[in-house]
Scaffold this motif. Structure first.
Motif, short mmCIF file in Angstrom:
data_model
loop_
_atom_site.label_atom_id
_atom_site.label_comp_id
_atom_site.label_asym_id
_atom_site.label_seq_id
_atom_site.Cartn_x
_atom_site.Cartn_y
_atom_site.Cartn_z
N SER A 14 11.25 -54.49 5.24
CA SER A 14 11.21 -53.46 6.44
C SER A 14 11.97 -52.05 6.11
O SER A 14 12.35 -51.39 6.93
N ALA A 15 12.55 -52.03 4.93
CA ALA A 15 13.50 -50.77 4.57
C ALA A 15 12.61 -49.44 5.16
O ALA A 15 11.62 -49.09 4.80
N SER A 16 13.52 -48.56 5.70
CA SER A 16 12.74 -47.30 6.13
C SER A 16 12.63 -46.40 4.83
O SER A 16 11.61 -45.45 4.89
N TYR A 17 13.39 -46.72 3.81
CA TYR A 17 13.19 -45.85 2.53
C TYR A 17 13.49 -46.69 1.32
O TYR A 17 14.14 -47.76 1.33
N TYR A 18 12.97 -46.08 0.22
CA TYR A 18 13.33 -46.85 -1.36
C TYR A 18 13.54 -45.82 -2.08
O TYR A 18 12.97 -44.56 -2.23
N VAL A 19 14.55 -45.97 -2.87
CA VAL A 19 15.04 -44.95 -3.93
C VAL A 19 15.12 -45.59 -5.21
O VAL A 19 16.01 -46.83 -5.39
N SER A 20 14.43 -45.02 -6.18
CA SER A 20 14.42 -46.27 -7.46
C SER A 20 14.04 -45.03 -8.46
O SER A 20 13.89 -43.81 -8.46
N GLY A 28 22.22 -39.39 12.13
CA GLY A 28 21.33 -39.31 13.22
C GLY A 28 19.94 -38.59 12.88
O GLY A 28 18.80 -38.39 13.92
N GLU A 29 19.71 -38.24 11.73
CA GLU A 29 18.72 -37.38 11.36
C GLU A 29 17.65 -38.43 11.02
O GLU A 29 17.70 -39.57 10.64
N GLN A 30 16.33 -37.84 10.80
CA GLN A 30 15.25 -38.46 10.22
C GLN A 30 14.73 -37.85 9.11
O GLN A 30 13.79 -37.04 9.07
N PRO A 31 15.54 -37.90 7.73
CA PRO A 31 14.95 -37.21 6.75
C PRO A 31 13.60 -37.59 6.04
O PRO A 31 13.22 -38.66 6.48
N GLN A 32 13.21 -36.76 5.31
CA GLN A 32 11.79 -36.93 4.96
C GLN A 32 11.94 -37.17 3.42
O GLN A 32 12.65 -36.37 2.67
N ALA A 33 11.16 -38.20 2.78
CA ALA A 33 11.37 -38.68 1.50
C ALA A 33 10.17 -37.73 0.67
O ALA A 33 9.36 -37.37 1.37
N SER A 34 10.21 -37.86 -0.74
CA SER A 34 9.33 -36.83 -1.35
C SER A 34 8.22 -37.44 -1.51
O SER A 34 6.99 -36.97 -1.99
N GLY A 35 8.13 -38.66 -1.34
CA GLY A 35 6.71 -39.58 -1.56
C GLY A 35 6.56 -40.93 -1.11
O GLY A 35 7.54 -41.05 0.01
N THR A 36 5.71 -41.74 -1.44
CA THR A 36 5.67 -42.90 -0.84
C THR A 36 5.36 -44.15 -2.06
O THR A 36 4.76 -43.67 -3.05
N VAL A 37 5.77 -45.06 -1.72
CA VAL A 37 5.48 -46.61 -2.57
C VAL A 37 4.80 -47.42 -1.85
O VAL A 37 5.25 -47.65 -0.78
N LYS A 38 3.61 -48.15 -2.48
CA LYS A 38 2.97 -49.03 -1.74
C LYS A 38 3.78 -50.48 -1.75
O LYS A 38 4.18 -50.98 -2.93
N ASP A 39 3.99 -51.01 -0.69
CA ASP A 39 4.45 -52.33 -0.93
C ASP A 39 3.26 -53.14 -0.49
O ASP A 39 2.77 -53.24 0.53
N THR A 40 2.71 -53.95 -1.72
CA THR A 40 1.46 -54.67 -1.79
C THR A 40 1.61 -55.76 -1.01
O THR A 40 0.58 -56.16 -0.34
N GLY A 72 3.68 -56.29 2.08
CA GLY A 72 3.55 -55.92 3.42
C GLY A 72 2.63 -54.92 3.88
O GLY A 72 2.59 -54.46 4.89
N ASN A 73 1.74 -54.52 2.82
CA ASN A 73 0.62 -53.52 2.73
C ASN A 73 1.33 -52.25 3.62
O ASN A 73 0.66 -52.05 4.77
N ARG A 74 2.24 -51.57 3.18
CA ARG A 74 2.91 -50.46 3.88
C ARG A 74 3.30 -49.55 2.67
O ARG A 74 3.93 -49.68 1.46
N ASP A 75 3.15 -48.49 3.12
CA ASP A 75 3.59 -47.09 2.30
C ASP A 75 4.81 -46.74 2.83
O ASP A 75 5.40 -46.44 3.76
N VAL A 76 5.98 -47.16 1.85
CA VAL A 76 7.55 -46.88 1.93
C VAL A 76 7.87 -45.57 1.53
O VAL A 76 7.76 -45.44 0.43
N PRO A 77 8.29 -44.88 2.34
CA PRO A 77 8.88 -43.39 2.14
C PRO A 77 9.92 -43.40 0.77
O PRO A 77 10.94 -44.28 1.02
N SER A 78 9.29 -42.94 -0.12
CA SER A 78 10.27 -43.10 -1.32
C SER A 78 10.73 -41.92 -2.23
O SER A 78 10.07 -40.82 -2.15
#
Ligand code: BGC
Length: 373
Positions: free
Chosen positions: A143-149, A311-323, A325-331
């Motif tokens: 359930s991570a809000s972001y993924y960096v890799s 307390g901000e809600q930063p925007q990531a530059s893309g998304t990665v699919k968590d297959t 969880g069927n979720r697009d993780v901001p990445s």
């Protein structure tokens, strides 16, 4: 460059642009759809950032690079942080997370030891209003809000192509390939394998290469890797190329090859551009490594974490699919670079390793030969 993947420079730039507070806006941004908890909205004082690293044995990177660069980035931003290492212990991992939250962490960044235990930590943090970031390893079903890799399939592709290059240079004829994969519980290891098998499988299919032993190394354990490779070589003494998923596994294979005086004859791959891996390349025992500019990864993750702590809600530059969880993780995904003898100097020039630590003893002459000044 593959579609949807940003280069390091582009990703860093996109992240910089995206890091403005966007709370209150109604646009459908990936950050908003992620439901990132607003850590300290309205507070003047930013919250504290907790980071849990996985271990210090599966790769030198976690303690020598990630910790250092993350700490520097948090300090430069003037935000309080606590970076700890779970030393491969999944129970300790959970305890550290609980303690960090009790001690006031409002942002938690983790490198999971496996997706199941990672998910438990992330879910618990989220339920307590703590913002979460998957650092380097994606927690499947998490359930991570972001993924960096990094683009980890691209890492594997570079390894596969690197091995092909080294075998071609050696004019290898129908070489038997051994694959020493990373931990089966690490999603990155799955992606690396997809990358290198994408290169090697067509060679097996065409008969150019012969598929030899193919085994995963639990928890990336370097000692077990040695035992596994020893068995591989006993079963198949004609192994002519080794796809090792990182420098630690590569070094384990090289140590076994040395006993048979096969080092330097059988190309071995790696990853992480560790001092040991680079020295093995200089010595001619390792064919290549993959350099991942960890400073850029740490900076991107720290920038997100600092923004969340404010307390901000930063925007990531893309998304990665968590297959799972069927979720697009901001990445944010960065581009890796292949390193061979001739461009070891790039890693030094980038400041990732110093000439002093690399060019010790017998390696001094090799360094000169490789143009490292
Ligand atoms: C990382 C690699 C590292 C390996 C073992 C992977 O998830 O991406 O850089 O070598 O774990 O720690």
């Amino acid at each position: 460059m593959r579609k949807g993947i940003l280069s390091i420079g582009a990703a860093a730039a996109a992240l910089t642009l995206g890091l403005t507070a966007c709370g209150g806006e109604s646009g459908d941004t990936s950050a908003e759809s992620s439901g990132a908890p607003s850590a300290a909205a309205g507070d003047a004082k930013p919250g504290k950032i907790g980071v849990i690293l996985p271990d210090s044995k599966s790769s030198a990177r976690w303690e020598t690079a990630d910790r250092k660069y993350l700490q520097e980035a948090f300090d430069a931003a003037g935000v309080q942080s606590d970076i700890q290492n779970a030393q491969g212990d999944k129970t300790a991992f959970q305890t550290i997370a609980d303690q960090m939250i009790t001690n006031g962490a409002t942002v938690l960044m983790i490198v999971n030891l496996d997706s199941g235990t990672g998910k438990a930590v992330l879910d618990k943090a989220k339920s307590q209003g703590v913002a979460t970031i998957d650092y380097d390893r994606l927690t499947l079903g998490g359930s991570a809000s972001y993924y960096v890799s990094f683009d980890n399939t691209a890492v594997g592709k570079l390894q596969g192509e690197g091995l092909v290059k080294c075998l071609t240079d050696k004019k290898a004829d129908k070489p038997i390939i051994a694959e020493l994969n990373g931990s089966p519980t690490d999603n990155n290891a799955t992606l690396f394998k997809q990358g290198y098998d994408g290169v090697l499988q067509p060679k097996y299919d065409s008969g150019d290469y012969k598929k030899g032993p193919d085994q995963s190394v639990p928890d990336w354990d370097n000692t077990q890797a040695g035992t596994i490779f020893e068995q591989m070589l006993t079963q198949e003494p004609k192994i002519a190329g080794v796809l090792a998923a990182n420098d630690g596994l590569g070094n384990a294979a090289i140590s076994v090859l040395k006993k048979q005086k096969l080092n330097g004859k059988v190309p071995v791959t790696g990853q992480d551009a560790t001092v040991q891996g680079l020295q093995n390349i200089l010595a001619g025992d390792q064919c290549m490594t993959v350099y991942k500019a960890i400073k850029k990864e740490a900076d991107a993750a720290a920038q997100l974490a600092v923004s969340l702590a404010k307390g901000e809600q930063p925007q990531a530059s893309g998304t990665v699919k968590d297959t799972e969880g069927n979720r697009d993780v901001p990445s944010v995904l960065l581009e890796p670079q292949a390193i061979f003898f001739d461009n070891v100097k790039d890693v030094v020039a980038d400041g990732f390793v110093s000439k002093d630590e690399l060019c010790t003893g017998d390696f001094a002459d090799k360094c000169t030969e490789a143009g490292i000044s």
